[in-house]
Write a protein that holds these residues in place. Structure first.
Motif, short mmCIF file in Angstrom:
data_model
loop_
_atom_site.label_atom_id
_atom_site.label_comp_id
_atom_site.label_asym_id
_atom_site.label_seq_id
_atom_site.Cartn_x
_atom_site.Cartn_y
_atom_site.Cartn_z
N ARG A 26 -2.76 -7.90 -12.28
CA ARG A 26 -1.33 -7.69 -12.07
C ARG A 26 -0.57 -7.73 -13.40
NH1 ARG A 26 0.64 -8.10 -6.85
NH2 ARG A 26 -0.87 -8.76 -5.27
N LYS A 44 -3.81 -3.36 0.86
CA LYS A 44 -2.46 -3.92 0.77
C LYS A 44 -1.89 -4.11 2.18
CE LYS A 44 -2.13 -3.96 -3.72
NZ LYS A 44 -2.08 -5.27 -4.45
N ALA A 50 2.67 0.55 -7.97
CA ALA A 50 2.18 -0.73 -8.46
C ALA A 50 0.71 -0.91 -8.12
CB ALA A 50 3.00 -1.87 -7.85
N GLN A 93 -2.48 -1.29 -10.80
CA GLN A 93 -3.43 -2.39 -10.69
C GLN A 93 -4.85 -1.85 -10.54
OE1 GLN A 93 -2.22 -5.37 -7.87
NE2 GLN A 93 -4.22 -6.32 -7.78
N ALA A 152 8.06 -7.95 -11.55
CA ALA A 152 6.82 -7.93 -12.32
C ALA A 152 6.74 -8.95 -13.44
CB ALA A 152 6.61 -6.53 -12.93
#
Length: 380
Positions: free
Chosen positions: A38, A186, A202, A206, A306
């Motif tokens: 991340r 996810k 995102a 990753q 973030a």
């Protein structure tokens, strides 16, 4: 932790002097905070931020630093979201990953029936280093076997300034032809076949980090090739049923690779700091604020999701009237106008070059607004 080197051996590892300098910045009694997928993905999303590059390169705990500065960030998933995500992942991987392999075959497997025989290597080992070595061995064995294999939560290592950053994707699938595919699971929904673009972006960044780490193993594995298309699995609509889509991460991989290479310049950033600067949370708030402000930041509203220091950077950007606080899109449109006060003055005709397209557009917008307000007042 020192700053990352290029993941494929580009650039020289940092010297002992740099290691010592970064340890001093972190605090003599503070253990380095390791980078994870991340954090590396967030670095790629904001490559112009020297502040984050230095803090992450030095292994500074940005959460503790933000709290010491009086701007703690409410980071982390709620317990409910965490449990929901784990329950969904368990459902996707149930029965030996039957549903997961069906989705992967449907999207990436070509014609024919989904694989009925899928190897599931045991990746148990002592510590992250042992697990990374066991994962590399399992990947080589599965590739040599020439069949399907599903690696559940493998451990990958990406070299970071001579030290490994350990990364744990949700799954990696080995195809009979030697292709390795990253699977990212996810809990955000995929409605009518598509999901929220920001969240997908995102996830792609990753996943690109995992692809880079896998490529290091593939380089020493005969017949192996890392796929640049990853399988994203999410709940279908508002149910708990899994749905999948394929995300091409070649762009994200290239950006991440460049950013990791750029971070080798962390020595230059550290050298520009004033003497005695430190990010040790035990320092006074005034000392910490002075040290943080001595490193240029590139704040944008996206940082709020973030970076632990985002609230501090946002407060500073607002106090200075910086247009960055309004978003990268707005900042790009305003050209040389860098403050909100300057933008308002240009719109009012008090400052700015009329030949500047940004100034001309602002004045035209101000005139149209005034005209609209005047017309509304007449109607009343």
């Amino acid at each position: 932790m020192p700053g990352p080197t290029a993941p494929t051996g580009q650039g020289a590892p940092p010297t002992g002097t740099l290691r010592q300098r970064l340890a001093e910045l972190r605090g003599p009694a503070v253990a380095p905070r390791p980078l994870d997928a991340r954090a590396l993905a967030a670095l790629a999303a904001n490559p112009g931020c020297k502040r984050r590059a230095l803090l992450d390169g030095a292994g500074v705990d940005k959460g503790a630093l933000a709290a010491a500065l009086g701007s703690p960030a409410p980071f982390g998933q709620s317990q409910f979201a965490f449990m929901r995500g784990n329950a969904f992942e368990a459902r996707v991987k149930a029965d030996g990953g039957t549903e997961l392999m069906r989705l992967l075959h449907e999207r990436l497997g070509g014609s024919g029936e989904p694989p009925s025989e899928v190897a599931a290597p045991d990746l148990t080992a002592a510590g992250p280093e042992g697990r990374a070595a066991r994962t590399a061995l399992a990947l080589r064995e599965a590739t040599e076997a020439g069949g399907w294999a599903l690696l559940d939560h493998p451990m990958l290592a990406l070299e970071v300034a001579g030290s490994p950053a350990y990364l744990e994707p949700d799954a990696v699938v080995v195809h009979p032809d030697g292709t390795w595919t990253v699977v990212e699971i996810k809990s955000f929904p995929m409605i009518d076949g598509s999901a929220d673009a920001a969240k997908v972006g995102a996830a792609a960044r990753q996943s690109a980090v995992y692809v880079l780490a896998l490529e290091r193993v593939a380089e020493v594995t005969d017949g192996a090739r890392v796929g640049h298309r990853v399988l994203l699995v999410c709940p279908k609509d508002f149910s708990n049923l899994p749905a999948a889509s394929v995300v091409d991460v070649r762009k994200q991989r290239a950006v991440t690779r460049r950013q990791l290479t750029r971070l080798t310049r962390v020595e230059e950033i550290a050298a520009a700091l004033p003497e005695g600067a430190s990010f040790d949370p035990e320092r006074s708030c005034e000392d910490l604020e002075s040290a943080v402000e001595s490193v240029a930041a590139a704040y944008a509203p996206e940082c709020l999701s973030a970076c632990e220091l985002a609230f501090h950077c946002r407060a500073r950007a607002r106090a200075e009237g910086a247009v960055e606080a309004l978003g990268r899109g707005v900042r790009g449109e305003l050209g040389g106008l860098t403050t909100v006060a300057g933008v308002l003055a240009a719109a009012a005709g008090k400052e700015g070059d009329p030949a500047d397209p940004a100034v001309a557009a602002l004045r035209r917008a101000a005139a149209l607004r005034a005209e609209a307000l005047e017309g509304r007042a007449v109607c009343r």
